[in-house]
Design an enzyme around this catalytic site. Structure first.
Site, PDB file in Angstrom:
ATOM      1  CB  ILE A 163     -14.979  -5.404   7.944  1.00  0.00           C
ATOM      2  CG1 ILE A 163     -14.855  -5.769   6.459  1.00  0.00           C
ATOM      3  CG2 ILE A 163     -14.486  -6.544   8.832  1.00  0.00           C
ATOM      4  CD1 ILE A 163     -13.507  -6.198   6.007  1.00  0.00           C
ATOM      5  CB  THR A 190       7.858 -12.219  -9.446  1.00  0.00           C
ATOM      6  OG1 THR A 190       9.057 -12.508 -10.162  1.00  0.00           O
ATOM      7  CG2 THR A 190       7.623 -13.299  -8.422  1.00  0.00           C
ATOM      8  CB  SER A 230      -3.511 -13.998   3.114  1.00  0.00           C
ATOM      9  OG  SER A 230      -2.820 -14.593   2.054  1.00  0.00           O
ATOM     10  N   GLY A 231      -1.339 -15.862   4.346  1.00  0.00           N
ATOM     11  CA  GLY A 231      -0.069 -16.229   4.988  1.00  0.00           C
ATOM     12  C   GLY A 231       1.134 -15.396   4.591  1.00  0.00           C
ATOM     13  CB  VAL A 268      -6.854 -20.293  -6.527  1.00  0.00           C
ATOM     14  CG1 VAL A 268      -5.540 -19.656  -6.109  1.00  0.00           C
ATOM     15  CG2 VAL A 268      -7.170 -19.983  -7.991  1.00  0.00           C
ATOM     16  N   GLY A 270      -8.453   0.785   6.777  1.00  0.00           N
ATOM     17  CA  GLY A 270      -7.701  -0.138   7.607  1.00  0.00           C
ATOM     18  C   GLY A 270      -8.498  -0.726   8.749  1.00  0.00           C
ATOM     19  CD  GLU A 271     -10.820  -3.634   9.528  1.00  0.00           C
ATOM     20  OE1 GLU A 271     -11.291  -3.453  10.669  1.00  0.00           O
ATOM     21  OE2 GLU A 271     -11.505  -3.550   8.488  1.00  0.00           O
ATOM     22  NE  ARG A 325       5.554 -16.677 -11.347  1.00  0.00           N
ATOM     23  CZ  ARG A 325       6.879 -16.635 -11.227  1.00  0.00           C
ATOM     24  NH1 ARG A 325       7.632 -16.640 -12.315  1.00  0.00           N
ATOM     25  NH2 ARG A 325       7.453 -16.571 -10.053  1.00  0.00           N
ATOM     26  CG  LEU A 344      -6.804 -16.143   1.059  1.00  0.00           C
ATOM     27  CD1 LEU A 344      -5.927 -15.185   0.255  1.00  0.00           C
ATOM     28  CD2 LEU A 344      -8.081 -16.461   0.297  1.00  0.00           C
ATOM     29  NE  ARG A 399     -17.853   1.387   7.156  1.00  0.00           N
ATOM     30  CZ  ARG A 399     -18.751   0.983   8.020  1.00  0.00           C
ATOM     31  NH1 ARG A 399     -20.028   1.233   7.815  1.00  0.00           N
ATOM     32  NH2 ARG A 399     -18.391   0.339   9.129  1.00  0.00           N
TER      33      ARG A 399
END
Length: 409
Positions: free
Chosen positions: A53, A322, A347-348, A273, A76-77, A325, A233, A50
């Site tokens: 969150i 990819t 995040s996007g 980053v 999950g959520e 990287r 992010l 676990r």
């Protein structure tokens, strides 16, 4: 983010398999370092690692129905869990405040035909101890990873990552996104079907910027559901800048209280980053200054990136060049984010696939082929961008949420 390892259709004694399941589960403990739980009887074993969150105090898993007949191990959520709970007032005795517990209530009342009612990211298994039946499902886009396998004896396994099945299973398969499986027939059933996939159903649609804005703001807001510190992010590009700005807009108030209480962690932290001198770092700093986040630049050297590649491949479980990287800086950043006590980030991912943001989309010969390419890219996200975001972050015990891929959006 959590991790599950389950065994059904046991072909060996449960007491012999249980130590093995515990060892398998330990290989994915990075996904859920906060608590380990296990359920076992003569016919099934379900282990759970676990990452707490929502409801950190009482939401440990596996979860049970009030009569203890149903057992749930979920990763999950469920973003709309509070709305879903309302239909069970006076009918179901919830044991915790966990968002995932509503899965048990839905399954108990509706059988297998409930998955599309949930808006969230998930991979889960339910076991019915009375009927010796199991039910497995994965979210609409494959944001949460899920795999199945069989050992040489025929015991059936379900796991959040491949490494848990390695060396045990002689046959391993990807559990497809947007599907469920019931032990009644053992068949994959597609539960997520949308008419917009067919160009003819959308070709006459009118564009509404206002609707897109409202829908994205709603997606970001509901994904801020958290009882622990979270962040965003921020690469400095359009996608993450928009989601970060919206998150900042709603960060002062607690989403779970319908914006009636002050947020537990009102200061929004953003993270970028890159190599020293990277244009992404400069762009991210500009956005952070504009929207007012507490911003953190994480710099790494080329050598540090090269040194991390072996660990990155182990954690993301792919040799796609990819993906490796792009995962490397994310993996390094996640370690620093974890050190600051952040357990969830927005995040996007997904925006380029939905809106045709990649450069080559400019060469689409017509609207139909543009649309069909976006659908093709969306279908493959679970093998690339979703896999990268989930596993790079989960390697350090961080959950990644992706508002652009919100089911309602």
């Amino acid at each position: 983010m959590c991790g599950i390892v389950c065994a059904f259709d046991l072909k060996q004694k449960s007491e012999d398999l249980r130590p093995q399941i515990l060892e398998m589960s330990k290989t994915i403990r990075h996904r859920g370092p906060d608590w380990s739980g296990i359920y076992s009887d003569d016919k099934a074993i379900m282990a759970h690692e676990r990452l707490a969150i929502v409801d950190p105090a009482s939401g440990k898993q596996p979860l049970f129905s009030p009569d203890k007949k149903l057992v749930l191990a979920a990763n999950g959520e469920i973003y709309n869990h509070r709305e879903l709970r309302k239909q069970f007032e006076g009918k179901y005795d919830f044991q915790t405040q966990s968002d995932c517990e509503v899965i048990l209530a839905l399954y108990q009342e509706k059988g297998v035909d409930f998955v599309d009612e949930m808006n969230g990211i998930f991979g889960f298994a339910i076991y019915d101890t009375e009927k010796d039946e199991y039910f497995i499902a994965r979210d609409h886009m494959g944001i949460i990873p899920l795999y199945i396998g069989w050992d040489q004896n025929g015991t059936f396994y379900v796991a959040s990552e491949l490494k848990a099945l390695e060396g045990i299973c002689t046959k391993i398969e990807l559990f497809p996104p947007g599907h469920y499986m019931s032990s009644k027939d053992g068949e994959f059933v597609k539960w997520w079907n949308r008419d917009w996939r067919d160009y003819d159903n959308v070709k006459d649609n009118k564009t509404s910027i206002a609707k897109v804005k409202d829908a994205l703001e709603a997606a970001v807001k509901r994904q801020l559901m958290s009882d622990v510190p979270y962040g965003v992010l921020l690469s400095g590009g359009l996608d993450s800048s928009v989601t970060s700005a919206i998150a900042k807009k709603y960060a002062q108030l607690r989403v779970e209280s319908d914006d009636k209480q002050a947020a537990w962690y009102p200061q929004l932290h953003s993270f970028s980053v890159g190599l020293d001198g990277s244009p992404d770092l400069a762009a991210a700093q500009k956005v952070a200054d504009h929207i007012g986040t507490v911003h953190h630049e994480i710099k790494f050297t080329i050598q540090e990136g090269l040194d991390a590649i072996k660990d990155v491949i182990y954690n993301i479980e792919t040799y796609d060049i990819t993906t490796i990287r792009s995962s490397t800086p994310m993996y390094l950043m996640a370690r620093v984010i974890k050190s600051m006590g952040i357990k969830m980030v927005l995040s996007g991912e997904g925006a380029d696939e939905i809106f045709g943001g990649y450069l080559y989309f400019h060469k689409a010969p017509n609207a139909k082929e543009f649309h069909e390419e976006t659908v093709r890219k969306i279908d493959k996200l679970h093998m690339y961008d979703c896999l990268r975001a989930n596993k790079s972050l989960a390697a350090w015990g961080i959950e990644g949420r992706v508002p652009f891929l919100d089911k309602e959006f």
